[in-house]
Design an enzyme around this catalytic site. Structure first.
Site, PDB file in Angstrom:
ATOM      1  CB  CYS A 107      14.353   2.515  -3.720  1.00 53.05           C
ATOM      2  SG  CYS A 107      14.303   1.082  -4.815  1.00 53.05           S
ATOM      3  CD  GLN A 209      -0.861  -6.319  -8.015  1.00 51.08           C
ATOM      4  OE1 GLN A 209       0.235  -5.821  -7.753  1.00 51.08           O
ATOM      5  NE2 GLN A 209      -1.998  -5.796  -7.576  1.00 51.08           N
ATOM      6  CD  GLU A 262     -10.271  -2.766 -16.215  1.00 52.59           C
ATOM      7  OE1 GLU A 262      -9.555  -1.854 -16.695  1.00 52.59           O
ATOM      8  OE2 GLU A 262     -10.282  -3.067 -14.999  1.00 52.59           O
ATOM      9  CB  CYS A 333      -2.218   0.184  -4.500  1.00 57.41           C
ATOM     10  SG  CYS A 333      -3.061   1.328  -5.612  1.00 57.41           S
TER      11      CYS A 333
END
Length: 378
Positions: A107, A209, A262, A333
């Site tokens: 974090c 996700q 993909e 992202c």
């Protein structure tokens, strides 16, 4: 869909004496991409300053920082704020006892009020678009349902196994492990593969996700941006197991068509299962597009790009614009990669028409964006 990179930083050749362990008192400046903040400290007797990227700090604070990475020959150092002399109003007590200098590196922002975390992420997205793409864009990072005040959202969690059944988490930019009882980001239940009433099949260990609210939020943003119409053709790149393809095919109806590319063959096969009528092609996206898709499938009114953290890059962007879609939804992202690719699209006449940002990774510096790129009139 975004993929988190598990790669560790490569060892660098030392360029001078190590600065690790040196302490300085400094005032903290703006947030930087990557979960740290900019400070400057004296670098020598000539009064020259060195840039230091500091974790566990906040803009406007006066801190004692300790260098964690760098040598006298480096252009910048990395450091932790080990003592806060003047705290920011946005500073809070970290909810996790393992968050802080020298502890778990998972974090970046546990010491930051949740609303302030989102403002910091918006600042990073805005700065990257300004610096790299030369765009001035207003950015608001939106909360997404499914976490508990920024905690308990990771539906897939990995610990480092330790002897006697114990477990740990790695330190920031390190292989060292901190023993933990639990991670407060871990969700009480695993991932659900149902999205807006549609069930998806996902392979064990396959990408999905991790925030429970992410799939619905991203699908909604993509559909809102692209406004698919019956009869249109869609191209889903880095398609995963077909999350976006499923909803886009429903929107364009039986008169429309959809193709998906993909890189993971197993995920590509599942996209065909999850999305009846979809033309699924496994392989490197740039190579598949360069080779062409069969017949009418090689055209696209609409494109979804959801690349890994490194972004789509020039080869893919140029293959996309060669098909002249009316609109492209770019799911990103990494703000830096997004800004770079937006600039490449601009070279080919596509403008950034809208941008939404989502807090899919609370307590970390990561942020997810959905950008709409539209072809400018000739």
């Amino acid at each position: 869909m975004s993929r988190q990179s598990g790669r560790r930083p490569r060892a660098r050749k030392a360029r001078g004496a190590s600065a690790v362990g040196r302490r300085f008192e400094a005032e903290v400046g703006s947030v930087a991409h990557g979960g740290h903040f900019v400070a400057r400290v004296p670098a020598g007797a000539d009064g020259e300053e060195r840039v230091v990227f500091v974790r566990h700090a906040l803009p406007g604070e006066r801190v004692v920082l300790e260098v964690t990475d760098g040598t006298d020959g480096d252009r910048f150092w990395r450091a932790d704020a080990v003592e806060v002399l003047t705290p920011s109003p946005d500073r809070v007590t970290a909810p996790c006892p393992y968050a802080g200098p020298g502890l778990c590196g998972g974090c970046d922002f546990q010491h930051v009020d949740l609303a302030a975390q989102r403002r910091l992420k918006a600042d990073v997205v805005r700065e990257q678009l300004r610096r790299v793409a030369r765009l001035d864009v207003e950015v608001v990072v939106e909360a997404v349902p499914g976490d508990e005040a920024g905690l308990h959202w990771r539906t897939r969690q990995r610990y480092v196994p330790l002897p006697d059944g114990r477990r740990g988490m790695r330190k920031h930019r390190s292989h060292e492990v901190v023993e933990v009882d639990e991670c407060l980001l871990e969700a009480p239940a695993g991932p659900s593969y149902d999205v807006e009433g549609r069930a998806f099949e996902v392979a064990d260990g396959g990408f999905w996700q991790v925030h429970p609210g992410a799939p619905s939020a991203l699908v909604g943003a993509v559909l809102e941006a692209l406004r698919p119409q019956p009869g249109e053709s869609v191209l889903d790149l880095y398609a995963g197991v077909g999350l976006f393809s499923r909803f886009l095919l429903e929107a364009v109806g039986p008169e429309g068509r959809g193709a998906a590319v993909e890189g993971d063959p197993a995920a590509s096969a599942l996209s065909a299962t999850n999305c009846p009528g979809l033309l699924a092609r496994p392989g490197d996206v740039a190579e598949v597009l360069a080779g062409g898709l069969p017949g009418a499938w090689d055209t696209a009114d609409l494109v979804v790009l959801d690349p890994p953290r490194a972004g789509a890059k020039r080869a893919v962007v140029e293959q996309v614009v060669a098909r002249s879609p009316r609109a492209v939804a770019y799911v990103a992202c990494d703000p830096g990669a997004l800004a770079r690719d937006v600039a490449i699209f601009a070279e080919h006449g596509y403008r950034l028409a809208s941008l939404r940002a989502f807090d899919l990774f609370p307590m970390t510096h990561h942020v997810e964006c959905v950008a709409l790129l539209e072809q400018q009139p000739a």
